[in-house]
Design an enzyme around this catalytic site. Structure first.
Site, PDB file in Angstrom:
ATOM      1  N   GLU A 217       2.225   2.502   0.602  1.00 36.89           N
ATOM      2  CA  GLU A 217       3.375   2.466  -0.318  1.00 36.89           C
ATOM      3  C   GLU A 217       4.444   3.313   0.350  1.00 36.89           C
ATOM      4  O   GLU A 217       4.377   4.544   0.346  1.00 36.89           O
ATOM      5  CB  GLU A 217       2.975   3.010  -1.690  1.00 36.89           C
TER       6      GLU A 217
ATOM      7  N   ASN B 280       6.323  14.339  -4.297  1.00 38.92           N
ATOM      8  CA  ASN B 280       7.228  14.110  -5.434  1.00 38.92           C
ATOM      9  C   ASN B 280       6.501  13.763  -6.737  1.00 38.92           C
ATOM     10  O   ASN B 280       7.043  13.955  -7.821  1.00 38.92           O
ATOM     11  CB  ASN B 280       8.273  13.043  -5.098  1.00 38.92           C
TER      12      ASN B 280
END
Length: 529
Positions: A300, A199
């Site tokens: 993350e 993304n």
């Protein structure tokens, strides 16, 4: 294209090479939807410098082939952009070995020397921003305006860590003994495996690699299978910047080979650090792999961000914040707001203004069209997931106020739902798409209870003009990042990371480089008092 030479034709595409550029022509036809205009019968071309369209792996300063290739597709059309080397465990091992060998010379570079090289890399990203943005748009569907923003963001991490490279300070600690001196030294951890998502195909690499290289580490990057072209373009620019061979390596691979490549990168004893951005489920797998050799890890992971609008909020600013936070990259960011909680007194006003903003500002289409604000989702599976959440919510009583339909291919209408409850799937699972569900609440305590009722805690947002409430809510939201009266919070200068099952460690900021450093205690004894 009178003077151009067609070099390949397949699946209705024609590739041209001319004037040192690469160009791909294709068309996109989508049905028009009332209130959500779509681009009709347009041709789009990926026209970039041929030097930046790399399709081989990059290991030890060389472009390498693999026994097979895999296709990279434009998610807006489903058409092939390029075929990329499908690296496997053997190529991953070559990259690790090259990085390990290069580490012993790279860590000897002075901080200033590493800083200068990172700054050159930053300059090249800035110089080539248009071509790099086009790559992002064509391989992940992001509108060009957002892709240009990502390149600026990605370059910003190289700039930031080029500066931080010269600020890695140790400590001199007062000793209790007069004949000793205590020093704490900071040293690079070694080879870092960097596993990144689709993304933000450029920024997620530079956020990790900028810190690693600044600290003196070398890296092997495994980009997402959907978006390897951006990573390979970064490798080309790293080479142009003078980053030494073996310091920055890229091993693209298909979805099928990802598990075996990931296993090498997480278990090889020569790797000292693993940094991953992606889903919580995948992060747990990588943590287990890294545990056998007790590697340093940064994770993350998934988010499920609450967006709370209190009665005291400026509704217009809250609507603008909601639009930014939800619909950036068609809702496909880990810090996108997922659950919208609006207090009872302003609920109807907020819903009305938000619906009008969606009508006025959102336009679906190919990301290269300048009018597009909402591109496709990354693939059909992603679109089907949004559709499933909408159907689940409607079956339990939610009302569709805008959108609600999956379109051809991987497009989905931006969707606004009212009368949403916490029993619905869209409030319990991360959506990663353009779905905005609104929950009505009565009290601050109720909002915090709903917001914190999640096993993840990456980002959270709220709008209020009550100063005491701002402090209470900011301190009690169980997240790693809080946006107060702001829907966009990412910046290189600030720490990025979550709590709970949203991950481990921090990226960006002065803390990002610490993830790639070990602290060594040095006791200097035998001194004459």
């Amino acid at each position: 294209f009178r003077d151009s030479i067609p070099i390949e034709t397949s699946c209705g595409q024609r590739y041209y090479r001319a004037m040192g550029s690469f160009c791909l022509l294709r068309s996109l036809c989508l049905p028009r939807q009332v209130g959500l205009p779509l681009v009709m019968h347009r041709q789009y071309s990926l026209d970039i410098s041929a030097q930046l369209l790399r399709t081989q792996g990059y290991v030890n300063g060389q472009w390498i082939n693999a026994p097979s290739t895999f296709p990279v597709l434009d998610p807006a059309t489903g058409e092939e952009i390029a075929k990329v080397a499908d690296c496997g465990p053997a190529e991953a091992k070559l990259a690790v070995d090259a990085a390990y060998k290069a580490f012993y010379s790279w860590k000897q570079h002075t901080a200033k020397e590493r800083s200068v090289l990172l700054r050159k890399w930053y300059d090249l990203l800035t110089l080539n921003k248009d071509d790099l943005a086009k790559l992002i748009t064509f391989e992940c569907g992001k509108p060009m305006k957002e892709s240009l923003g990502e390149i600026a963001y990605a370059a910003g991490f190289l700039e930031w860590f080029s500066e931080e490279a010269r600020r890695v300070y140790g400590d001199v600690v007062p000793s209790a003994a007069k004949d000793r001196r205590i020093l704490l030294l900071k040293q690079p951890v070694g080879v870092a495996s960097i596993i990144t998502p689709w993304n933000f195909p450029s920024a997620m690499i530079t956020r990790k690699v900028g810190a690693a290289l600044a600290a003196g580490c070398t890296v092997v990057v495994k980009p997402a299978e959907d978006t390897p072209l951006s990573a390979l373009a970064l490798a080309e620019l790293a080479s142009q910047a003078g980053i030494p061979a073996g310091v920055f390596n890229v091993v693209p691979c298909s979805r099928e080979k990802t598990p075996s490549v990931g296993t090498v990168l997480c278990t090889d004893p020569l790797v000292g650090k693993v940094s991953f951005t992606g889903s919580t489920a995948t992060g747990k797998i990588l943590l287990k792999l890294a545990a056998d050799t007790v590697k340093r890890v940064s994770m993350e992971l998934g988010g499920h961000a609450p967006f709370i609008v209190f009665d005291s909020a400026d509704v217009d600013k809250a609507v603008a914040g909601a639009m930014n936070s939800k619909f950036r990259n068609s809702g496909q960011t880990c810090v996108c707001s997922n659950r919208f909680l609006v207090q009872s007194r302003i609920h109807d006003c907020f819903i009305e203004k938000l619906g009008k903003a969606m009508d006025a500002e959102l336009r679906l289409g190919h990301g290269s069209d300048p009018n597009t604000t909402q591109g496709p989702l990354i693939n059909v599976r992603a679109s089907e997931k949004v559709e499933h959440q909408v159907m689940d919510a409607v079956s339990q009583g939610a009302k569709v106020l805008r959108g609600g339909k999956r379109l051809d291919g991987s497009f989905h209408q931006p969707t606004l739902l009212a009368d949403v409850t916490t029993d619905m799937l869209c409030t319990r699972e991360e959506t990663f798409g353009p779905l905005l569900p609104v929950i009505r609440f009565s009290t601050e305590e109720e909002a915090l209870a709903i917001a914190n009722a999640s096993h993840v805690g990456l980002a959270g947002y709220f709008f209020s003009q009550d100063v005491s409430q701002i402090w209470r809510v900011a301190e009690n939201l169980e997240v790693g990042m809080v946006g107060v009266n702001e829907g966009l919070l990412s910046t290189p200068e600030a720490s990025f990371g979550g709590v709970k099952q949203s991950g481990l460690g921090r990226e960006g900021s002065k803390y990002g480089i610490e993830e790639y450093l070990d602290v060594k205690y040095m006791c200097f004894g035998g001194l004459t008092p």
